[in-house]
Design a protein around this motif. Structure first.
Motif, short mmCIF file in Angstrom:
data_model
loop_
_atom_site.label_atom_id
_atom_site.label_comp_id
_atom_site.label_asym_id
_atom_site.label_seq_id
_atom_site.Cartn_x
_atom_site.Cartn_y
_atom_site.Cartn_z
N LEU A 48 40.58 40.35 52.76
CA LEU A 48 41.47 40.76 51.88
C LEU A 48 41.16 42.61 51.82
O LEU A 48 42.18 43.07 51.48
CB LEU A 48 41.66 40.29 50.58
CG LEU A 48 42.05 38.86 50.41
CD1 LEU A 48 41.73 38.49 49.07
CD2 LEU A 48 43.57 38.95 50.68
N THR B 19 34.95 41.06 39.96
CA THR B 19 36.26 40.37 39.18
C THR B 19 35.11 39.58 37.88
O THR B 19 35.83 39.70 36.88
CB THR B 19 36.53 39.08 40.09
OG1 THR B 19 37.53 39.90 41.10
CG2 THR B 19 37.45 38.05 39.17
N VAL C 259 46.29 35.57 44.07
CA VAL C 259 45.54 35.80 45.32
C VAL C 259 44.38 34.75 45.54
O VAL C 259 43.41 34.58 44.62
CB VAL C 259 44.79 37.31 45.00
CG1 VAL C 259 43.99 37.75 46.13
CG2 VAL C 259 45.70 38.37 44.60
N ASP C 260 44.56 34.15 46.65
CA ASP C 260 43.35 32.90 46.67
C ASP C 260 42.34 33.46 47.57
O ASP C 260 42.37 34.15 48.34
CB ASP C 260 44.27 31.86 47.52
CG ASP C 260 43.64 30.53 47.60
OD1 ASP C 260 43.03 30.16 46.47
OD2 ASP C 260 43.66 29.54 48.49
N LEU D 109 43.89 35.20 40.04
CA LEU D 109 42.81 35.55 41.21
C LEU D 109 41.88 34.01 41.35
O LEU D 109 41.45 33.59 40.20
CB LEU D 109 41.74 36.36 40.77
CG LEU D 109 42.45 37.96 40.51
CD1 LEU D 109 41.18 39.03 40.14
CD2 LEU D 109 43.16 38.28 41.59
N ARG E 111 43.73 42.67 47.19
CA ARG E 111 43.54 42.16 45.66
C ARG E 111 43.83 43.32 44.70
O ARG E 111 44.57 43.04 43.88
CB ARG E 111 42.17 41.82 45.76
CG ARG E 111 41.76 41.01 44.23
CD ARG E 111 40.54 40.93 43.82
NE ARG E 111 39.53 42.23 44.24
CZ ARG E 111 38.38 42.30 44.27
NH1 ARG E 111 37.75 41.06 44.47
NH2 ARG E 111 37.85 43.32 44.53
N THR F 197 45.61 39.39 33.98
CA THR F 197 44.92 38.80 35.10
C THR F 197 44.11 37.65 34.67
O THR F 197 43.36 37.68 33.92
CB THR F 197 44.00 39.86 35.65
OG1 THR F 197 44.89 41.17 35.99
CG2 THR F 197 43.35 39.19 37.03
N GLU G 255 39.86 35.28 46.29
CA GLU G 255 39.90 36.52 45.95
C GLU G 255 38.68 37.40 46.47
O GLU G 255 38.68 38.64 46.52
CB GLU G 255 40.30 36.81 44.47
CG GLU G 255 39.22 36.40 43.40
CD GLU G 255 38.18 37.37 43.36
OE1 GLU G 255 38.33 38.67 43.48
OE2 GLU G 255 36.96 37.14 42.95
N HIS G 256 37.54 36.55 46.57
CA HIS G 256 36.39 37.27 46.98
C HIS G 256 36.14 37.48 48.41
O HIS G 256 35.40 38.16 48.76
CB HIS G 256 35.16 36.42 46.52
CG HIS G 256 35.14 35.23 47.62
ND1 HIS G 256 36.14 33.95 47.13
CD2 HIS G 256 34.66 34.70 48.58
CE1 HIS G 256 35.83 33.05 48.20
NE2 HIS G 256 34.97 33.43 49.09
N SER H 110 39.06 31.30 43.11
CA SER H 110 37.91 31.29 44.02
C SER H 110 36.87 30.54 43.49
O SER H 110 36.84 30.22 42.17
CB SER H 110 37.59 32.77 44.07
OG SER H 110 36.42 32.76 44.96
#
Ligand code: ADP
Ligand code: ZN
Length: 738
Positions: free
Chosen positions: A336, A373, A328-329, A364, A348, A228, A331-332, A366
């Motif tokens: 999602l 994360t 995952v665009d 991920l 996510r 990740t 991600e925060h 952001s």
């Protein structure tokens, strides 16, 4: 399992019913057992339902005579691939949610209703007897049938669409011919297709910045296994450029890419960017599609015809053969993590699980990664890639706080802010004013008796909408005419506070020569509205943009030199432990709209609490500094990510019923010492749309202990007699505690 499918036996089937179990059906003798992931039609009570086979078994705990047979087998190739089925099972376990309902939120409606997984082509052919019939004049007095048969004989085989184009009302004629045995009809699988977006004269790839090159090298080296990566960079810093290069590599390996975005609104831009650079078929999956479009996209994904799948939340369940990477665009983003029906899940987190099980990397991305994360980065589980610095000449914008107590304020705009707007407009810049509240004013007040317009259904005030002359509840949608006088004493009423509509009005008074565009849910209803608004900014036709959360994401403004956050204070003193994180993210995201072109930007944040430690840390140390401080606070208070939460929410027609249910539920819980139960308590806004909401929180530092408790407890909660009087749902890893 390999080799020929066994005959007979039992299929364990998931059905879209709110019961946490599978249902056993007998496979009729002489029939090959359906494979896991295939759909079957089964009798259920007095109806027939379509379900998905989860596994095959040789015997059942259901008594032989009560075991019903499957009535139909819908798929030879499973609709849920092994990888997706695995994810669905994992999600059902982890979120303690009935697997049938999990599948229902994964599968397009058309497939749940029985549509075929592959698109079918309807073909018609003439037969030998048909030729004879025509030649012997048997169709002399049937012109429509004769015409259809002649056409078929001439072409040998025709698609329904071609028949439709040439003979109106051909179907009646064709059916008559079919009854005579003069034509044949067959449905054959159509060649799978996915639209390749119009390839916009291939934009050339820019030369990668050193950070981008390093990120691409890092991720590229990890393809083919699980890892990740956190790509932390400001909006406009070139994250998408990194995605593009990784997808390119994935495509070259003969694999496919899945890209998750929080909102439908963000897909068109991304699709356009992909289309400019990648000449590959692409499928888009989001909630704005019609059932048919959704089915088409799913088919394109499942068949492998689509090489890139872009979608919102539920696309995490999309079938993608030879998946090579998941991106995952943003991600925060809270979108999602949401609920479909009663099923709450984090797309996510599921993306990470899917990647781990399928052995592929996740990116991920952001500008403001979630604290969860970042903590995973600290713990060494995720690799953080040094954020690309903003591509292009513009530096990070200057941030400043404006003390609302020290300055005159009119319609929410302080004097220093008004002066700054004036300065930036004079220098040919554009200005963005952010306020997370739509409408004209949040309160309608009687200045004589103190009456405030309340919502009858919610513990909330009605918002004044001046232009449409309405009072609306932003929680339940209640809508009433705007009264001119107090219904209680008859005196004059007055809107108090401000929403975007009022700010727009005030700005028009202050800057009559600067065209304004407002973006919120009242004025922007569809894609077209949003595009028009963005275009008026890009073209320079509008100079000031006023808007809500809707403007904080995605769009790249080149000439936005000033960003004003009208009120930072809502997030400072909330009961929700995530409020501070949200506020910091919003400020950083909205600030990121400033100074993206060649000009440096300025960001002004209005607050009545400029000395607040959160704002101070954010100003002096940026998002990273804020995140460090916030994580330390979370650790001290044992909030996530340093503990695990689950919440049971209940609502009922009375507060007593909701609380009674949760109290009895709590009594049933044999909680080990490792799990704390907190509550039940009424929700922060207890009454919403006429129902009373309450919640019971479960907290533990030990995830396994929490889940063991939930697993044993929830089935007993469901059987409580009081459960019938409430609506309730479990939310694992909740992100809103209200
Ligand atoms: P993000 O995804 O972080 O918002 P983008 O990848 O969309 O950032 O990049 C922002 C803008 O900068 C885009 O217009 C993009 O074309 C441009 N850009 C990205 N990387 C580079 C680069 N290495 N050189 C020049 N321009 C770049
Ligand atoms: Zn209401």
């Amino acid at each position: 399992m390999t080799g020929a499918a066994p005959e007979g036996g039992i299929s364990r089937v998931a059905l879209d019913v709110p019961l946490s179990r599978l249902f056993d059906y007998r496979v009729p003798p002489g029939t090959a057992a359906p494979v896991a992931g295939a759909r079957v039609r089964v009798p259920f009570g007095r109806q027939h339902l379509i379900g998905v086979v989860i596994e095959h078994a040789t015997d059942s705990s259901v008594a032989e005579e009560r075991l019903k047979p499957l009535t139909a087998l819908l798929d030879s190739v499973p609709v849920l691939s092994g990888e997706v089925l695995d994810l669905v099972r994992w999600a059902s376990d982890y979120y303690h949610h009935p697997i049938g309902e999990v599948i229902a939120s994964a599968l397009p409606k058309a497939l749940r209703a029985g549509a075929t997984l592959t698109a079918l082509e309807e073909l018609w052919r003439p037969t030998g007897t048909g030729r004879t019939a025509l030649e012997t004049g048997m169709l002399a007095r049937l012109p429509a049938q004769r015409r259809v048969l002649e056409l078929l004989l001439r072409h040998d085989c025709l698609h329904e669409d071609d028949l439709s184009a040439q003979v109106p009302h051909w179907r009646t004629a064709a059916k008559a011919l079919l009854r005579q045995g003069w034509v044949q009809h067959e449905s054959v699988a159509a060649a799978p297709a996915a639209p390749t977006p119009e390839w916009v004269a291939a934009a050339a790839a820019p030369v990668a910045t050193p950070e981008q090159a390093a990120a691409v090298a890092h991720i590229g080296a990890a393809l083919g296994g699980y890892a990740t990566f956190v790509l932390h960079g400001l909006t406009g810093s070139g994250k998408t450029e990194v995605y593009l290069r990784i997808i390119e590599q994935v495509l070259e390996r003969g694999q496919r890419a899945l890209v998750l975005v929080p909102e439908i609104g963000l897909t068109p831009q991304l699709v356009r960017r992909f289309a400019q650079r990648l000449n590959a078929p692409l499928a888009v999956l989001h909630s704005g599609l019609t059932d048919t479009e959704r089915l088409d996209a799913w088919r394109a994904a499942a068949s492998g015809a689509a090489r890139i799948i872009v979608g919102t939340r539920s696309a995490v369940f999309a079938p993608v053969p030879q998946l090579g990477v998941i991106i995952v665009d943003e991600e925060h983003d809270a979108s999602l993590k949401q609920h479909e029906g009663g099923f709450h899940y984090s797309a996510r987190d599921l993306a990470l699980v899917r990647a781990q099980r399928a052995q592929l990397p996740v990116i991920l991305g952001s500008a403001t990664p979630s604290l969860e994360t970042l903590q995973n980065v600290v713990a060494g589980r995720y690799q953080r890639l040094s954020g690309p610095r903003r591509a292009g000449p513009a530096a990070a914008p200057r941030l400043g706080l404006v003390d609302l107590r020290a300055h005159a304020v009119s319609a929410g705009l302080s004097t220093p802010v008004v002066q700054a707007i004036e300065r930036h407009l004079a220098a040919e810049g554009q200005v963005l004013v952010f306020l997370n509240r739509r409408g004209y004013a949040p309160t309608l007040l009687c200045t004589a008796c103190g009456w405030v317009a309340p919502c009858k259904e919610c513990d909330a005030r009605l918002t004044v909408h001046q232009r449409s002359q309405r009072l609306r509840c932003h929680h339940c949608g209640a809508d009433a005419p705007l009264p001119q006088n107090c219904p209680q004493c008859g005196f004059e009423v007055r809107p108090v506070g401000q929403g975007t509509e009022r700010v727009e009005e005030r700005l028009l008074e202050l800057f009559p020569h600067a065209p304004i565009v407002r973006v919120d849910r009242d004025v922007v209803r569809g894609r077209g509205d949003m595009d028009a608004a963005m275009h008026s900014i890009d073209s320079g036709a509008a100079r000031i943009l006023v808007g809500t959360q809707m403007i904080t994401k995605g769009h790249d403004f080149q000439n936005m030199t000033l960003v004003v956050v009208l009120n930072a204070d809502q997030g400072l003193f909330s009961t929700d432990f995530r409020a501070a994180e949200r506020l910091a993210q919003t400020i950083v995201q909205v600030a990121g709209r400033a100074g993206r072109g060649s000009r440096a930007g300025e960001v002004l944040i209005q607050t009545a609490y400029p000395e607040h430690p959160l704002l101070q840390t954010l100003m002096s140390e940026g998002y990273d500094g804020f995140a460090r401080a916030a994580l330390a606070e979370r650790a001290a208070a044992a909030w996530p990510p340093f503990s695990r939460l689950a919440v049971v929410r209940a609502s009922a027609l009375t507060a007593e019923a909701a609380l009674e249910f949760l109290t009895e539920a709590r009594r049933l819980a044999a909680a080990p010492r490792a799990v704390k139960l907190l509550g039940p308590v009424p929700a922060a806004m207890a009454r919403r749309a006429g129902r009373y909401h309450a919640q019971l929180l479960l907290e533990s530092a030990d995830r396994a202990a929490l889940h063991r408790l939930l697993g044993g407890w929830l089935p007993r909660v469901a059987e409580l007699p009081v459960a019938r009087r409430v609506r309730w749902a479990l939310d694992v890893d909740p992100i809103d505690l209200f």
